[in-house]
Design a protein around this motif. Structure first.
Motif, PDB file in Angstrom:
ATOM      1  N   GLU A   1       0.874  -0.816  -0.047  1.00 17.44           N
ATOM      2  CA  GLU A   1       0.212  -0.515  -0.125  1.00 17.44           C
ATOM      3  C   GLU A   1       0.719   1.716   0.131  1.00 17.44           C
ATOM      4  OE1 GLU A   1      -2.864   0.377   2.853  1.00 17.44           O
ATOM      5  OE2 GLU A   1      -3.394  -2.126   2.424  1.00 17.44           O
ATOM      6  N   GLU A   2       1.923   1.164   0.699  1.00 15.42           N
ATOM      7  CA  GLU A   2       3.291   2.063   0.217  1.00 15.42           C
ATOM      8  C   GLU A   2       4.464   1.870   0.212  1.00 15.42           C
ATOM      9  OE1 GLU A   2       3.802   6.538   3.039  1.00 15.42           O
ATOM     10  OE2 GLU A   2       2.641   4.775   3.835  1.00 15.42           O
ATOM     11  N   LEU A   3       4.684   1.646  -0.891  1.00 11.46           N
ATOM     12  CA  LEU A   3       6.099   0.715  -1.489  1.00 11.46           C
ATOM     13  C   LEU A   3       6.861   2.417  -1.624  1.00 11.46           C
ATOM     14  CD1 LEU A   3       5.519  -1.076  -4.565  1.00 11.46           C
ATOM     15  CD2 LEU A   3       5.705  -2.050  -2.375  1.00 11.46           C
TER      16      LEU A   3
ATOM     17  N   HIS B   1      -5.191 -10.310   0.685  1.00 16.24           N
ATOM     18  CA  HIS B   1      -4.371 -10.053   1.878  1.00 16.24           C
ATOM     19  C   HIS B   1      -4.331  -8.267   2.452  1.00 16.24           C
ATOM     20  CE1 HIS B   1      -4.263 -14.066   2.980  1.00 16.24           C
ATOM     21  NE2 HIS B   1      -3.417 -14.679   2.080  1.00 16.24           N
ATOM     22  N   VAL B   2      -4.285  -7.267   1.359  1.00 19.21           N
ATOM     23  CA  VAL B   2      -3.978  -6.524   1.261  1.00 19.21           C
ATOM     24  C   VAL B   2      -5.555  -5.139   1.559  1.00 19.21           C
ATOM     25  CG1 VAL B   2      -3.059  -4.019  -0.054  1.00 19.21           C
ATOM     26  CG2 VAL B   2      -2.224  -6.974  -0.595  1.00 19.21           C
ATOM     27  N   ALA B   3      -5.555  -4.983   2.646  1.00 15.10           N
ATOM     28  CA  ALA B   3      -6.939  -4.590   3.221  1.00 15.10           C
ATOM     29  C   ALA B   3      -7.427  -3.216   2.072  1.00 15.10           C
ATOM     30  CB  ALA B   3      -6.517  -3.484   4.813  1.00 15.10           C
ATOM     31  N   HIS B   4      -6.160  -2.309   2.046  1.00 13.94           N
ATOM     32  CA  HIS B   4      -6.879  -1.446   0.643  1.00 13.94           C
ATOM     33  C   HIS B   4      -6.217  -1.701  -0.077  1.00 13.94           C
ATOM     34  CE1 HIS B   4      -7.174   0.350   4.981  1.00 13.94           C
ATOM     35  NE2 HIS B   4      -7.828   0.656   4.849  1.00 13.94           N
ATOM     36  N   PHE B   5      -7.066  -3.145  -1.530  1.00 17.64           N
ATOM     37  CA  PHE B   5      -5.939  -3.104  -2.022  1.00 17.64           C
ATOM     38  C   PHE B   5      -6.407  -1.928  -3.096  1.00 17.64           C
ATOM     39  CE2 PHE B   5     -10.690  -3.904  -2.429  1.00 17.64           C
ATOM     40  CZ  PHE B   5     -11.007  -3.409  -4.575  1.00 17.64           C
ATOM     41  N   TRP B   6      -6.856  -1.292  -3.493  1.00 16.57           N
ATOM     42  CA  TRP B   6      -6.564  -0.123  -4.493  1.00 16.57           C
ATOM     43  C   TRP B   6      -5.801   0.425  -4.581  1.00 16.57           C
ATOM     44  CZ3 TRP B   6     -10.281  -0.638  -0.377  1.00 16.57           C
ATOM     45  CH2 TRP B   6     -10.320  -0.363   0.299  1.00 16.57           C
ATOM     46  N   ARG B   7      -5.170   1.006  -3.242  1.00 16.01           N
ATOM     47  CA  ARG B   7      -3.872   1.550  -2.767  1.00 16.01           C
ATOM     48  C   ARG B   7      -3.098   1.027  -3.740  1.00 16.01           C
ATOM     49  NH1 ARG B   7      -4.637   3.579   3.360  1.00 16.01           N
ATOM     50  NH2 ARG B   7      -6.797   4.471   2.997  1.00 16.01           N
ATOM     51  N   GLY B   8      -2.560  -1.058  -3.085  1.00 13.80           N
ATOM     52  CA  GLY B   8      -1.505  -1.222  -3.874  1.00 13.80           C
ATOM     53  C   GLY B   8      -1.233  -1.992  -5.301  1.00 13.80           C
ATOM     54  N   PHE B   9      -2.707  -2.196  -5.964  1.00 15.00           N
ATOM     55  CA  PHE B   9      -2.821  -1.780  -7.515  1.00 15.00           C
ATOM     56  C   PHE B   9      -2.192  -0.403  -7.758  1.00 15.00           C
ATOM     57  CE2 PHE B   9      -5.773  -5.632  -6.657  1.00 15.00           C
ATOM     58  CZ  PHE B   9      -4.783  -6.286  -7.749  1.00 15.00           C
TER      59      PHE B   9
ATOM     60  N   GLU C   1      -0.210   1.353  -6.550  1.00 15.72           N
ATOM     61  CA  GLU C   1       1.146   1.419  -5.305  1.00 15.72           C
ATOM     62  C   GLU C   1       2.123   1.023  -6.695  1.00 15.72           C
ATOM     63  OE1 GLU C   1       3.081   3.501  -2.655  1.00 15.72           O
ATOM     64  OE2 GLU C   1       2.226   4.103  -4.156  1.00 15.72           O
ATOM     65  N   ILE C   2       2.162  -0.408  -7.431  1.00 14.24           N
ATOM     66  CA  ILE C   2       2.311  -0.952  -8.352  1.00 14.24           C
ATOM     67  C   ILE C   2       2.826  -0.305  -9.588  1.00 14.24           C
ATOM     68  CG2 ILE C   2       1.915  -2.913  -9.753  1.00 14.24           C
ATOM     69  CD1 ILE C   2       1.111  -5.216  -7.139  1.00 14.24           C
ATOM     70  N   GLN C   3       1.887   0.972 -10.070  1.00 11.30           N
ATOM     71  CA  GLN C   3       1.927   1.056 -11.450  1.00 11.30           C
ATOM     72  C   GLN C   3       2.756   1.876 -11.375  1.00 11.30           C
ATOM     73  OE1 GLN C   3      -2.149   2.720 -12.798  1.00 11.30           O
ATOM     74  NE2 GLN C   3      -1.663   2.988 -14.722  1.00 11.30           N
TER      75      GLN C   3
END
Length: 245
Positions: A66-68, A86-94, A96-98
């Motif tokens: 969520e905060e790389l 397992h990522v609570a705020h998955f949209w943040r993870g996507f 951050e990956i982008q």
């Protein structure tokens, strides 16, 4: 991680030129899973970083997707296999990956769908193919796939290319399908298969389909124009040291 998803990763790496450096999100290898969960051997000669929220086998750095802790365009390839549930705020993870992917970068992501609750430390989400299409709409070229029954798949995955990479060709997609047929397997022990077969004779096929059909898979290739990012909402730049190739 399971044998089918490892087979998926192998099929992808043998079909497409995946650039480095490589970032694996959720790289912790549970006890006894190293033979299938260790993906480093699929990327020889490329810098490989494994991150997770806890230290352990396969983990190079502790970090949260969520905060790389990496600057923009740091990686050529990101893997997130059986992780985003397992990522609570998955949209943040996507997002951050982008952000950390190069313009010619690629994301390989998978998540279980019909599967028991498995805390690590918590199990929050399940994603349908349509969910991955929506979450990855900014990636103009991608493959969306499922394995198991169409309406109750065991898992969902996507291989998504950013705008700097040419569209997936028919030849690449055909080669990927051949490799998938060769590697993507999750066979049942014969005794369990026999029990499910007998059960299906008495109770019907549907209750046992997720187990008897878990080797079956389907995918579609989508090549579409990238979604334009508004000039009024520029992406946040992170000033951190670049990751060496």
């Amino acid at each position: 991680m399971n044998p089918f998803i490892r087979g998926l990763a192998r099929a992808v790496t043998e079909t497409f030129a995946l650039p480095g450096p490589v970032l694996e999100v959720g790289s912790y290898q549970c006890d006894g899973q190293a033979p299938i969960a260790d993906l480093r051997s699929l990327f020889p000669g490329r810098r490989y970083t494994g991150i997770d929220v806890r230290s352990g086998p396969g983990v190079d750095e502790i970090a949260n997707v969520e905060e790389l802790p990496y600057p923009d365009a740091s990686f050529g390839t990101v893997l997130a296999l059986e992780t985003f549930e397992h990522v609570a705020h998955f949209w943040r993870g996507f997002a951050e990956i982008q952000r950390v992917l190069r313009p010619d970068g690629v994301l390989l992501v998978s998540s279980p769908f019909y599967f028991h609750i498995h805390p690590h430390p918590n199990d929050y989400w399940r994603f349908t193919p349509e969910a991955f299409k929506m979450l990855l709409e900014d990636y103009p070229s991608k493959i969306i796939g499922t394995h198991g029954p169409a309406t109750r798949p065991g898992g969902v995955w996507s291989l998504a290319f950013r705008e700097g990479r040419p569209a997936i060709t028919d030849a690449e997609y055909a080669h990927y399908q051949t490799r998938m047929n060769h590697y993507a397997r999750m066979p049942l022990p014969w005794k369990r298969r026999l029990c499910y077969r007998v059960g299906s004779w008495f109770c019907g096929h549907r209750p046992f389909a997720p187990y008897l059909e878990r080797d079956r898979w389907h995918s579609e290739c989508l090549n579409r124009p990238a979604k334009k990012v508004s000039a009024e909402t520029p992406r946040t730049q992170r000033k951190r040291e670049p990751v060496p190739v």
